[in-house]
Design a protein around this motif. Structure first.
Motif, PDB file in Angstrom:
ATOM      1  N   LEU B  10     -53.345 -24.941  46.397  1.00 52.28           N
ATOM      2  CA  LEU B  10     -53.531 -26.241  47.055  1.00 52.28           C
ATOM      3  C   LEU B  10     -53.935 -27.287  46.024  1.00 52.28           C
ATOM      4  CD1 LEU B  10     -53.750 -27.664  49.882  1.00 52.28           C
ATOM      5  CD2 LEU B  10     -56.166 -27.218  49.742  1.00 52.28           C
ATOM      6  N   VAL B  11     -54.951 -26.930  45.209  1.00 49.30           N
ATOM      7  CA  VAL B  11     -55.476 -27.895  44.239  1.00 49.30           C
ATOM      8  C   VAL B  11     -54.405 -28.249  43.216  1.00 49.30           C
ATOM      9  CG1 VAL B  11     -57.071 -28.098  42.327  1.00 49.30           C
ATOM     10  CG2 VAL B  11     -57.887 -27.307  44.512  1.00 49.30           C
ATOM     11  N   SER B  12     -53.667 -27.251  42.738  1.00 50.44           N
ATOM     12  CA  SER B  12     -52.723 -27.570  41.666  1.00 50.44           C
ATOM     13  C   SER B  12     -51.558 -28.394  42.210  1.00 50.44           C
ATOM     14  CB  SER B  12     -52.285 -26.294  40.961  1.00 50.44           C
ATOM     15  OG  SER B  12     -51.033 -25.890  41.309  1.00 50.44           O
ATOM     16  N   SER B  13     -51.118 -28.128  43.439  1.00 51.23           N
ATOM     17  CA  SER B  13     -50.043 -28.962  43.998  1.00 51.23           C
ATOM     18  C   SER B  13     -50.517 -30.384  44.230  1.00 51.23           C
ATOM     19  CB  SER B  13     -49.546 -28.379  45.309  1.00 51.23           C
ATOM     20  OG  SER B  13     -49.041 -27.106  45.102  1.00 51.23           O
ATOM     21  N   MET B  14     -51.773 -30.524  44.688  1.00 49.72           N
ATOM     22  CA  MET B  14     -52.276 -31.874  44.931  1.00 49.72           C
ATOM     23  C   MET B  14     -52.412 -32.634  43.620  1.00 49.72           C
ATOM     24  SD  MET B  14     -54.887 -31.186  48.031  1.00 49.72           S
ATOM     25  CE  MET B  14     -55.872 -32.637  47.897  1.00 49.72           C
ATOM     26  N   ALA B  15     -52.851 -31.946  42.573  1.00 48.02           N
ATOM     27  CA  ALA B  15     -52.965 -32.598  41.263  1.00 48.02           C
ATOM     28  C   ALA B  15     -51.593 -33.037  40.780  1.00 48.02           C
ATOM     29  CB  ALA B  15     -53.600 -31.645  40.261  1.00 48.02           C
ATOM     30  N   TRP B  16     -50.590 -32.199  41.065  1.00 46.19           N
ATOM     31  CA  TRP B  16     -49.232 -32.554  40.660  1.00 46.19           C
ATOM     32  C   TRP B  16     -48.748 -33.788  41.409  1.00 46.19           C
ATOM     33  CZ3 TRP B  16     -47.341 -30.506  36.463  1.00 46.19           C
ATOM     34  CH2 TRP B  16     -45.996 -30.717  36.170  1.00 46.19           C
ATOM     35  N   CYS B  17     -49.153 -33.916  42.685  1.00 44.41           N
ATOM     36  CA  CYS B  17     -48.811 -35.107  43.468  1.00 44.41           C
ATOM     37  C   CYS B  17     -49.386 -36.358  42.808  1.00 44.41           C
ATOM     38  CB  CYS B  17     -49.368 -34.996  44.877  1.00 44.41           C
ATOM     39  SG  CYS B  17     -48.441 -33.926  45.939  1.00 44.41           S
ATOM     40  N   VAL B  18     -50.639 -36.262  42.368  1.00 46.94           N
ATOM     41  CA  VAL B  18     -51.262 -37.425  41.715  1.00 46.94           C
ATOM     42  C   VAL B  18     -50.500 -37.760  40.442  1.00 46.94           C
ATOM     43  CG1 VAL B  18     -53.341 -38.253  40.578  1.00 46.94           C
ATOM     44  CG2 VAL B  18     -53.525 -36.964  42.680  1.00 46.94           C
ATOM     45  N   LEU B  19     -50.066 -36.741  39.730  1.00 49.29           N
ATOM     46  CA  LEU B  19     -49.348 -36.940  38.470  1.00 49.29           C
ATOM     47  C   LEU B  19     -48.047 -37.700  38.697  1.00 49.29           C
ATOM     48  CD1 LEU B  19     -50.296 -35.953  35.805  1.00 49.29           C
ATOM     49  CD2 LEU B  19     -48.879 -33.952  36.022  1.00 49.29           C
ATOM     50  N   PHE B  20     -47.437 -37.529  39.860  1.00 42.75           N
ATOM     51  CA  PHE B  20     -46.178 -38.198  40.147  1.00 42.75           C
ATOM     52  C   PHE B  20     -46.346 -39.409  41.037  1.00 42.75           C
ATOM     53  CE2 PHE B  20     -43.391 -34.347  39.174  1.00 42.75           C
ATOM     54  CZ  PHE B  20     -43.153 -34.840  37.918  1.00 42.75           C
ATOM     55  N   ASN B  21     -47.598 -39.905  41.222  1.00 44.78           N
ATOM     56  CA  ASN B  21     -47.834 -41.147  41.954  1.00 44.78           C
ATOM     57  C   ASN B  21     -47.295 -41.120  43.381  1.00 44.78           C
ATOM     58  OD1 ASN B  21     -49.135 -43.181  40.341  1.00 44.78           O
ATOM     59  ND2 ASN B  21     -47.425 -42.916  38.946  1.00 44.78           N
ATOM     60  N   VAL B  22     -47.467 -40.036  44.096  1.00 44.06           N
ATOM     61  CA  VAL B  22     -46.986 -40.067  45.481  1.00 44.06           C
ATOM     62  C   VAL B  22     -47.988 -40.887  46.306  1.00 44.06           C
ATOM     63  CG1 VAL B  22     -46.020 -37.788  45.155  1.00 44.06           C
ATOM     64  CG2 VAL B  22     -48.093 -38.044  46.457  1.00 44.06           C
ATOM     65  N   PRO B  23     -47.550 -41.474  47.438  1.00 42.58           N
ATOM     66  CA  PRO B  23     -48.462 -42.271  48.257  1.00 42.58           C
ATOM     67  C   PRO B  23     -49.676 -41.461  48.696  1.00 42.58           C
ATOM     68  CG  PRO B  23     -46.222 -42.519  49.026  1.00 42.58           C
ATOM     69  CD  PRO B  23     -46.191 -41.480  47.978  1.00 42.58           C
ATOM     70  N   VAL B  24     -50.819 -42.165  48.856  1.00 41.52           N
ATOM     71  CA  VAL B  24     -52.073 -41.464  49.123  1.00 41.52           C
ATOM     72  C   VAL B  24     -51.989 -40.607  50.378  1.00 41.52           C
ATOM     73  CG1 VAL B  24     -54.536 -41.774  49.539  1.00 41.52           C
ATOM     74  CG2 VAL B  24     -53.345 -43.327  48.025  1.00 41.52           C
ATOM     75  N   ARG B  25     -51.335 -41.149  51.430  1.00 45.79           N
ATOM     76  CA  ARG B  25     -51.338 -40.415  52.713  1.00 45.79           C
ATOM     77  C   ARG B  25     -50.521 -39.133  52.657  1.00 45.79           C
ATOM     78  NH1 ARG B  25     -46.728 -42.421  55.973  1.00 45.79           N
ATOM     79  NH2 ARG B  25     -45.520 -43.696  54.526  1.00 45.79           N
ATOM     80  N   ALA B  33     -47.701 -27.984  51.277  1.00 47.35           N
ATOM     81  CA  ALA B  33     -46.387 -27.411  50.957  1.00 47.35           C
ATOM     82  C   ALA B  33     -46.532 -26.370  49.847  1.00 47.35           C
ATOM     83  CB  ALA B  33     -45.409 -28.508  50.544  1.00 47.35           C
ATOM     84  N   GLY B  34     -47.301 -26.732  48.793  1.00 46.86           N
ATOM     85  CA  GLY B  34     -47.502 -25.784  47.705  1.00 46.86           C
ATOM     86  C   GLY B  34     -48.219 -24.535  48.167  1.00 46.86           C
ATOM     87  N   MET B  35     -49.218 -24.707  49.055  1.00 50.05           N
ATOM     88  CA  MET B  35     -50.009 -23.567  49.510  1.00 50.05           C
ATOM     89  C   MET B  35     -49.144 -22.617  50.341  1.00 50.05           C
ATOM     90  SD  MET B  35     -53.701 -23.824  51.260  1.00 50.05           S
ATOM     91  CE  MET B  35     -53.214 -23.904  52.953  1.00 50.05           C
ATOM     92  N   VAL B  36     -48.338 -23.190  51.242  1.00 49.63           N
ATOM     93  CA  VAL B  36     -47.479 -22.345  52.077  1.00 49.63           C
ATOM     94  C   VAL B  36     -46.496 -21.566  51.194  1.00 49.63           C
ATOM     95  CG1 VAL B  36     -45.656 -22.403  53.807  1.00 49.63           C
ATOM     96  CG2 VAL B  36     -47.696 -23.759  54.128  1.00 49.63           C
ATOM     97  N   GLY B  37     -45.933 -22.272  50.204  1.00 48.88           N
ATOM     98  CA  GLY B  37     -45.023 -21.591  49.292  1.00 48.88           C
ATOM     99  C   GLY B  37     -45.699 -20.436  48.588  1.00 48.88           C
ATOM    100  N   TYR B  38     -46.932 -20.655  48.132  1.00 47.20           N
ATOM    101  CA  TYR B  38     -47.651 -19.599  47.431  1.00 47.20           C
ATOM    102  C   TYR B  38     -47.967 -18.422  48.356  1.00 47.20           C
ATOM    103  CZ  TYR B  38     -51.191 -17.121  44.876  1.00 47.20           C
ATOM    104  OH  TYR B  38     -51.888 -16.132  44.263  1.00 47.20           O
ATOM    105  N   VAL B  39     -48.352 -18.719  49.599  1.00 45.30           N
ATOM    106  CA  VAL B  39     -48.673 -17.641  50.554  1.00 45.30           C
ATOM    107  C   VAL B  39     -47.447 -16.752  50.765  1.00 45.30           C
ATOM    108  CG1 VAL B  39     -49.200 -17.152  52.960  1.00 45.30           C
ATOM    109  CG2 VAL B  39     -50.498 -18.852  51.742  1.00 45.30           C
ATOM    110  N   VAL B  40     -46.306 -17.391  51.015  1.00 47.07           N
ATOM    111  CA  VAL B  40     -45.085 -16.612  51.246  1.00 47.07           C
ATOM    112  C   VAL B  40     -44.738 -15.812  49.999  1.00 47.07           C
ATOM    113  CG1 VAL B  40     -42.633 -16.779  51.769  1.00 47.07           C
ATOM    114  CG2 VAL B  40     -44.234 -18.264  52.918  1.00 47.07           C
ATOM    115  N   TYR B  41     -44.881 -16.479  48.842  1.00 51.70           N
ATOM    116  CA  TYR B  41     -44.537 -15.842  47.571  1.00 51.70           C
ATOM    117  C   TYR B  41     -45.412 -14.626  47.298  1.00 51.70           C
ATOM    118  CZ  TYR B  41     -43.842 -15.436  42.551  1.00 51.70           C
ATOM    119  OH  TYR B  41     -43.576 -14.978  41.298  1.00 51.70           O
ATOM    120  N   SER B  42     -46.685 -14.679  47.712  1.00 47.73           N
ATOM    121  CA  SER B  42     -47.554 -13.547  47.400  1.00 47.73           C
ATOM    122  C   SER B  42     -47.581 -12.505  48.510  1.00 47.73           C
ATOM    123  CB  SER B  42     -48.979 -14.035  47.110  1.00 47.73           C
ATOM    124  OG  SER B  42     -49.414 -14.863  48.136  1.00 47.73           O
ATOM    125  N   LEU B  43     -47.110 -12.858  49.711  1.00 51.68           N
ATOM    126  CA  LEU B  43     -47.120 -11.869  50.801  1.00 51.68           C
ATOM    127  C   LEU B  43     -45.831 -11.052  50.842  1.00 51.68           C
ATOM    128  CD1 LEU B  43     -48.869 -13.538  53.842  1.00 51.68           C
ATOM    129  CD2 LEU B  43     -49.773 -11.952  52.148  1.00 51.68           C
TER     130      LEU B  43
END
Lengths: 249, 148
Positions: B10-25, B33-43
Motif C-alpha cells: 500500500l505504502v509503496s504504491s501510494m508513494a509511486w502515485c506521489v512520484l507521478f503527480n496523480v490528483p490527491v483524491r 490497486a497496488g495492495m490488491v495486486g500484491y494480495v493476489v500475487y502472494s496468495l
C-alpha cells in the motif's frame, strides 16, 4: 466560432497531454473530440510521442498545424484536468473561450506536490519495495537513502547532462555506489536488497503502460517508440547494476 | 507476515502515485490497486500457481480494478494502473540475472534474463487483458444501443 481559436484550443489540449506523459491515442482523441464539438468538418489528428498534427475544414477552408513537444515529464494530474475540460466542453457546459483559458491555466500549473515531497516519496517507495523483495527491517533505511540518492542525482544530473539515458545510467551508478558504501560499513546488510530497492524509482512504469495502451489502440509507431524508450532505460540501469556488482566480486 | 506485505505494498504504491503527480483524491485508490495486486500475487502460489500465472492474473486484476475505479472517480485509468503494478515488478529476478552475468555464468544469466522478460511480458499481457475486457464490454453496449 473562429477556426483559429478552435485550432489553438485543440493543440494546447493535445500538447499538455503529450508533454505530461499521456498516451498518444488519448491526445488524438481529445483533439478530435474538441474540434468536432466546435463544429469543424473532416477532422484528422495524428500524434507521435514527439509531435502533434491536427487538420480540419472550416467553411470550405482547410487548416493544418503541427507542434513539437521536445521535453516530456510525468504529471498525471494535468492529464486528468485536461480530460475534465474536454469532457465539459464536449458536454456543452463551458464555451470554447472558457475552455481555452482553463487550458492555459492548467499549462502554467506547477506540479501538484513540491520537490521535497516527491523525493521523500521516492525514498519511501524504494524502502518499502526492498522490504517486499525480502529485506529485513535493517535494510529499510539504507534502501530508502539509496533511492533518495538515485532520485536526487536523476534530478540534478539532468540539468547538466542533456541525454536522458546517460542521466539514468549515472544515477543508477551513484545509487549502486551508495549501496556498496553502506554494505562496506555495515557488513550485515544485504547488498542485493538495497540495490533492488534503489533502482525502483527508475522503473519505466509509465512508458511501459502507455506503450501497451498505444499498441492496443492500433497506434503502432507510438507504441513501439515508447517501448524502445522503456527498454533503453531498463538496459542502462542493468548495465550500471552489473558494473556495481563487478566491484563486489 | 501478510499484514506486513499489505502495508508495504500500500505504502509503496501510494508513494509511486506521489512520484507521478496523480490528483490527491486518487492517491489512496492507487494504493488500494497496488495492495490488491500484491494480495493476489502472494496468495496464488498457495494454490500451486506458477509465478508467470500469478503475475498475469494479478496484473489483469490490477488493470480491471483501475478501469472500474477510473469510471467511478472520473479520471484516466493510468492514474491507478501505473502504481498498481509496482509490487509485481520482477526486481530480484533482474538482479539475479545481472549477478550471474557478472560472475561469468552466461548460461545462467540468459536463463534468468529470459525469466525476467517472461514475467515482464506477463505483467504487460495482464494489463492488456484488463483493458481489452473493458473495451469489449463498452463495444458490446455501443452495438446494442445502435441495434435498438
Amino acid at each position: 466560432m473562429s477556426s483559429d481559436l478552435v485550432m489553438d484550443t485543440c493543440l494546447l489540449a493535445g500538447s499538455i497531454i503529450l508533454k505530461n506523459g499521456g498516451e498518444t491515442y488519448r491526445t488524438e482523441e481529445t483533439m478530435a473530440r474538441i474540434a468536432q464539438a466546435a463544429g469543424m468538418d473532416d477532422v484528422n489528428s495524428s500524434a507521435t510521442p514527439t509531435s502533434i498534427i491536427l487538420s480540419f475544414r472550416c467553411r470550405g477552408l482547410d487548416h493544418t498545424r503541427m507542434v513539437r513537444t521536445p521535453s516530456r515529464t510525468t504529471n498525471l494530474n494535468k492529464i486528468t484536468l485536461v480530460n475534465d475540460v474536454s469532457r465539459r466542453f464536449v458536454g456543452g457546459s463551458i464555451t470554447l473561450e472558457q475552455a481555452y483559458l482553463t487550458l492555459c491555466e492548467i499549462d502554467q500549473k506547477k506540479p501538484l506536490y513540491p520537490k521535497w515531497m516527491q523525493h521523500i516519496a521516492a525514498a519511501i517507495a524504494s524502502g518499502s519495495f526492498a522490504m517486499l523483495a525480502g529485506g529485513t527491517w535493517f535494510d529499510l533505511l539504507p534502501s530508502a537513502l539509496a533511492g533518495l540518492t538515485v532520485i536526487l542525482s536523476l534530478e540534478y544530473l539532468e540539468q547538466f547532462v542533456r541525454m536522458k539515458f546517460f542521466t539514468e545510467f549515472s544515477a543508477a551508478l551513484l545509487g549502486g555506489l551508495f549501496a556498496l558504501l553502506a554494505v562496506t560499513i555495515f557488513p550485515e546488510l544485504h547488498i542485493s536488497i538495497i540495490i533492488i530497492g534503489a533502482m525502483l524509482p527508475m522503473f519505466p512504469g509509465i512508458a511501459i503502460t502507455n506503450s501497451l495502451r498505444d499498441l492496443m489502440a492500433g497506434d503502432l509507431v507510438a507504441g513501439v517508440s515508447r517501448g524502445v524508450e522503456a527498454m533503453l532505460t531498463a538496459v542502462s540501469v542493468a548495465v550500471a547494476t552489473a558494473i556495481i556488482l563487478w566491484f563486489t566480486r | 507476515m501478510l499484514l506486513k506485505g499489505l502495508a508495504l505494498s500500500l505504502v509503496s504504491s501510494m508513494a509511486w502515485c506521489v512520484l507521478f503527480n496523480v490528483p490527491v483524491r486518487t492517491i489512496f485508490a492507487g494504493g488500494i490497486a497496488g495492495m490488491v495486486g500484491y494480495v493476489v500475487y502472494s496468495l496464488l502460489p498457495l494454490l500451486n500457481a506458477e509465478v508467470l500465472l500469478s503475475t498475469f492474473v494479478s496484473a489483469a486484476i490490477v488493470s480491471l480494478l483501475s478501469q472500474v475505479m477510473s469510471i467511478f472517480l472520473r479520471v484516466p485509468s493510468t492514474n491507478f494502473s501505473v502504481a498498481g503494478i509496482i509490487p509485481l515488478v520482477p526486481g530480484s529476478l533482474a538482479y539475479k540475472a545481472m549477478l550471474a552475468f557478472v560472475n561469468n555464468d552466461y548460461i545462467g544469466g540468459i536463463t534468468l534474463a529470459t525469466k525476467t522478460m517472461m514475467v515482464a511480458g506477463a505483467i504487460a499481457s495482464g494489463l492488456i487483458f484488463g483493458i481489452s475486457v473493458v473495451t469489449i464490454v463498452k463495444g458490446a453496449r455501443h452495438a446494442g444501443k445502435r441495434a435498438q
